[in-house]
Design a protein around this motif. Structure first.
Motif, mmCIF file in Angstrom:
data_model
loop_
_atom_site.group_PDB
_atom_site.id
_atom_site.type_symbol
_atom_site.label_atom_id
_atom_site.label_comp_id
_atom_site.label_asym_id
_atom_site.label_seq_id
_atom_site.Cartn_x
_atom_site.Cartn_y
_atom_site.Cartn_z
ATOM 1 N N GLU A 156 -1.117 9.570 -2.227
ATOM 2 C CA GLU A 156 -0.677 8.913 -3.460
ATOM 3 C C GLU A 156 -0.573 7.400 -3.261
ATOM 4 N N VAL A 157 -0.064 6.982 -2.105
ATOM 5 C CA VAL A 157 0.000 5.545 -1.812
ATOM 6 C C VAL A 157 -1.407 4.962 -1.777
ATOM 7 N N ARG A 158 -2.300 5.658 -1.097
ATOM 8 C CA ARG A 158 -3.673 5.174 -0.949
ATOM 9 C C ARG A 158 -4.350 5.023 -2.323
ATOM 10 N N ASN A 159 -4.173 6.024 -3.167
ATOM 11 C CA ASN A 159 -4.780 5.970 -4.503
ATOM 12 C C ASN A 159 -4.236 4.795 -5.304
ATOM 13 N N ALA A 160 -2.932 4.547 -5.191
ATOM 14 C CA ALA A 160 -2.312 3.446 -5.931
ATOM 15 C C ALA A 160 -2.853 2.097 -5.461
ATOM 16 N N VAL A 161 -3.014 1.928 -4.155
ATOM 17 C CA VAL A 161 -3.544 0.668 -3.615
ATOM 18 C C VAL A 161 -4.976 0.456 -4.087
ATOM 19 N N ILE A 162 -5.780 1.494 -4.024
ATOM 20 C CA ILE A 162 -7.187 1.398 -4.443
ATOM 21 C C ILE A 162 -7.294 1.061 -5.921
ATOM 22 N N ASP A 163 -6.372 1.583 -6.722
ATOM 23 C CA ASP A 163 -6.376 1.344 -8.175
ATOM 24 C C ASP A 163 -5.797 -0.016 -8.551
ATOM 25 N N GLY A 164 -5.231 -0.726 -7.575
ATOM 26 C CA GLY A 164 -4.572 -1.992 -7.890
ATOM 27 C C GLY A 164 -3.163 -1.803 -8.422
ATOM 28 N N SER A 165 -2.653 -0.566 -8.366
ATOM 29 C CA SER A 165 -1.298 -0.273 -8.845
ATOM 30 C C SER A 165 -0.300 -0.548 -7.724
ATOM 31 N N ILE A 166 -0.210 -1.813 -7.344
ATOM 32 C CA ILE A 166 0.604 -2.196 -6.189
ATOM 33 C C ILE A 166 2.087 -1.905 -6.423
ATOM 34 N N GLY A 167 2.546 -2.067 -7.655
ATOM 35 C CA GLY A 167 3.945 -1.765 -7.956
ATOM 36 C C GLY A 167 4.274 -0.320 -7.626
ATOM 37 N N LEU A 168 3.388 0.606 -8.006
ATOM 38 C CA LEU A 168 3.588 2.024 -7.716
ATOM 39 C C LEU A 168 3.523 2.274 -6.211
ATOM 40 N N ALA A 169 2.516 1.678 -5.554
ATOM 41 C CA ALA A 169 2.390 1.840 -4.100
ATOM 42 C C ALA A 169 3.664 1.388 -3.396
ATOM 43 N N ASN A 170 4.199 0.260 -3.835
ATOM 44 C CA ASN A 170 5.409 -0.276 -3.204
ATOM 45 C C ASN A 170 6.621 0.620 -3.437
ATOM 46 N N GLN A 171 6.704 1.233 -4.615
ATOM 47 C CA GLN A 171 7.788 2.180 -4.880
ATOM 48 C C GLN A 171 7.708 3.367 -3.924
ATOM 49 N N LEU A 172 6.506 3.873 -3.705
ATOM 50 C CA LEU A 172 6.316 5.009 -2.808
ATOM 51 C C LEU A 172 6.593 4.628 -1.360
ATOM 52 N N LEU A 173 6.215 3.398 -1.000
ATOM 53 C CA LEU A 173 6.423 2.932 0.374
ATOM 54 C C LEU A 173 7.879 2.541 0.640
ATOM 55 N N GLY A 174 8.548 2.063 -0.408
ATOM 56 C CA GLY A 174 9.894 1.523 -0.216
ATOM 57 C C GLY A 174 9.887 0.102 0.300
ATOM 58 N N ARG A 175 8.729 -0.550 0.239
ATOM 59 C CA ARG A 175 8.570 -1.941 0.698
ATOM 60 C C ARG A 175 7.203 -2.399 0.202
ATOM 61 N N PRO A 176 6.917 -3.705 0.229
ATOM 62 C CA PRO A 176 5.604 -4.173 -0.227
ATOM 63 C C PRO A 176 4.466 -3.766 0.718
ATOM 64 N N TYR A 177 3.300 -3.512 0.122
ATOM 65 C CA TYR A 177 2.084 -3.319 0.913
ATOM 66 C C TYR A 177 1.779 -4.640 1.606
ATOM 67 N N ARG A 178 1.369 -4.583 2.887
ATOM 68 C CA ARG A 178 1.346 -5.805 3.702
ATOM 69 C C ARG A 178 0.070 -5.947 4.527
ATOM 70 N N PHE A 179 -0.425 -7.191 4.591
ATOM 71 C CA PHE A 179 -1.486 -7.574 5.521
ATOM 72 C C PHE A 179 -0.958 -8.688 6.418
ATOM 73 N N THR A 180 -1.371 -8.688 7.669
ATOM 74 C CA THR A 180 -1.111 -9.802 8.575
ATOM 75 C C THR A 180 -2.428 -10.197 9.224
ATOM 76 N N GLY A 181 -2.699 -11.511 9.288
ATOM 77 C CA GLY A 181 -3.955 -11.953 9.886
ATOM 78 C C GLY A 181 -3.919 -13.409 10.277
ATOM 79 N N THR A 182 -4.954 -13.827 10.979
ATOM 80 C CA THR A 182 -5.101 -15.215 11.417
ATOM 81 C C THR A 182 -5.907 -15.989 10.384
#
Length: 299
Positions: A156-182
């Motif tokens: 469900e998290v994966r589907n939400a991220v792919i759909d651009g439904s970041i708000g839903l993904a974050n609710q399921l995760l309990g925190r923001p979806y995150r990238f770290t990079g150089t």
């Protein structure tokens, strides 16, 4: 890894360590304390599906570094990252006896209702309970977490991220979806119209959000900045690569070569083509105003 303590063990990929996982892990901690056992998370260096079907089959929600950080934040310090290749061909009973009982001295297994283990995923919670009677450990089965009638799961998290439904993904995760990079060198076009961006590549093997523009928070050396992030592709030596471009509001400095962390908060818009730079500047200024009006709340 040899563990001489009496342990309570949970097993799984834990991709995302979402709220459903967190419910299970809280059960692990609570029961471990009650039974005077050491809580152990037994997980894998790569997602089991990628090991079985080839690297890149499944893009992951979290990487090993993030998993370690999140487990630590949850108060779980004994985490075993096993190479799945080492255990994938063990039959369920072999895995339980040789790894969980003999190596980890497991006295309690805490697993999800749909947990599978052993060669060809032949083992399930019912088999684990029978093996517990045989080898002297108890089993606690955790039911799935329902959120608004939907099972909280990595899928469900994966589907939400792919759909651009970041708000839903974050609710399921309990925190923001995150990238770290150089931060890498870009085409430096943004700075010509007052909108400089810090560019990172999508981390290898990670799930890419739907292409578009997002309200984000960017962290530089631990300092948060309101930000706007554009996820899309760019050409490099005639090869298309996925890139994450972030404008940090109020930041003034050189970020090249530095590590930044991007928390995705909300979808703002898709891509729009502009006939001239003036129209683009107007859109970017509008994006900046919209971002400043977005209140950052915990999922």
């Amino acid at each position: 890894m040899e563990n001489t303590d009496r342990t309570a063990v949970t097993i799984g990929n834990f991709d995302g360590i979402h709220k459903g996982h967190q419910k299970l892990l809280q059960n692990l901690k609570t029961l471990s304390k009650q039974e005077h056992l050491t809580p152990v998370v037994y997980t894998f260096l790569q997602h089991t599906l990628n090991c079985l079907k080839g690297e890149g089959t499944l893009k992951t929600i979290t990487d090993k570094v993030q998993k370690k950080e999140i487990f630590s934040e949850l108060g779980l310090d004994t985490v075993i990252f096993e190479a799945f290749e080492n255990v994938k061909d063990r039959m369920p009973e072999e895995f339980v006896k040789q790894i969980l009982v003999d190596k980890l001295h497991m006295k309690l297994a805490v697993v999800g209702e749909n947990n599978r283990f052993g060669k060809n995923s032949a083992g399930d919670a019912a088999l684990l309970c029978r093996l517990g009677e045989q080898y002297g450990f108890s089993v606690h089965v955790v039911k799935p977490l329902l959120m608004n009638g939907v099972v909280c799961s990595s899928s469900e998290v994966r589907n939400a991220v792919i759909d651009g439904s970041i708000g839903l993904a974050n609710q399921l995760l309990g925190r923001p979806y995150r990238f770290t990079g150089t931060v890498i060198t870009g085409k430096k076009l943004g700075r010509t119209y007052g909108f400089p961006t810090a560019n990172i590549l999508v981390p290898e093997g990670r799930l890419t959000p739907k292409y578009g523009v997002y309200a984000t928070t960017a962290y530089v050396a631990g300092v948060p900045y309101q930000a706007i992030t554009n996820v899309g592709t760019t050409s490099f030596d005639k090869v298309k690569i996925e890139r994450v471009e972030t404008h940090l509001i109020g930041f003034d400095g050189d970020l090249y070569g530095q590590t930044i962390t991007i928390d995705f908060l909300r979808w703002m818009r898709g891509f729009v083509s502009y006939q001239n730079v003036k129209d683009l500047e107007k859109q970017l200024e509008s994006d900046r105003k919209d971002r400043l009006n977005i209140t950052e709340v915990e999922p």
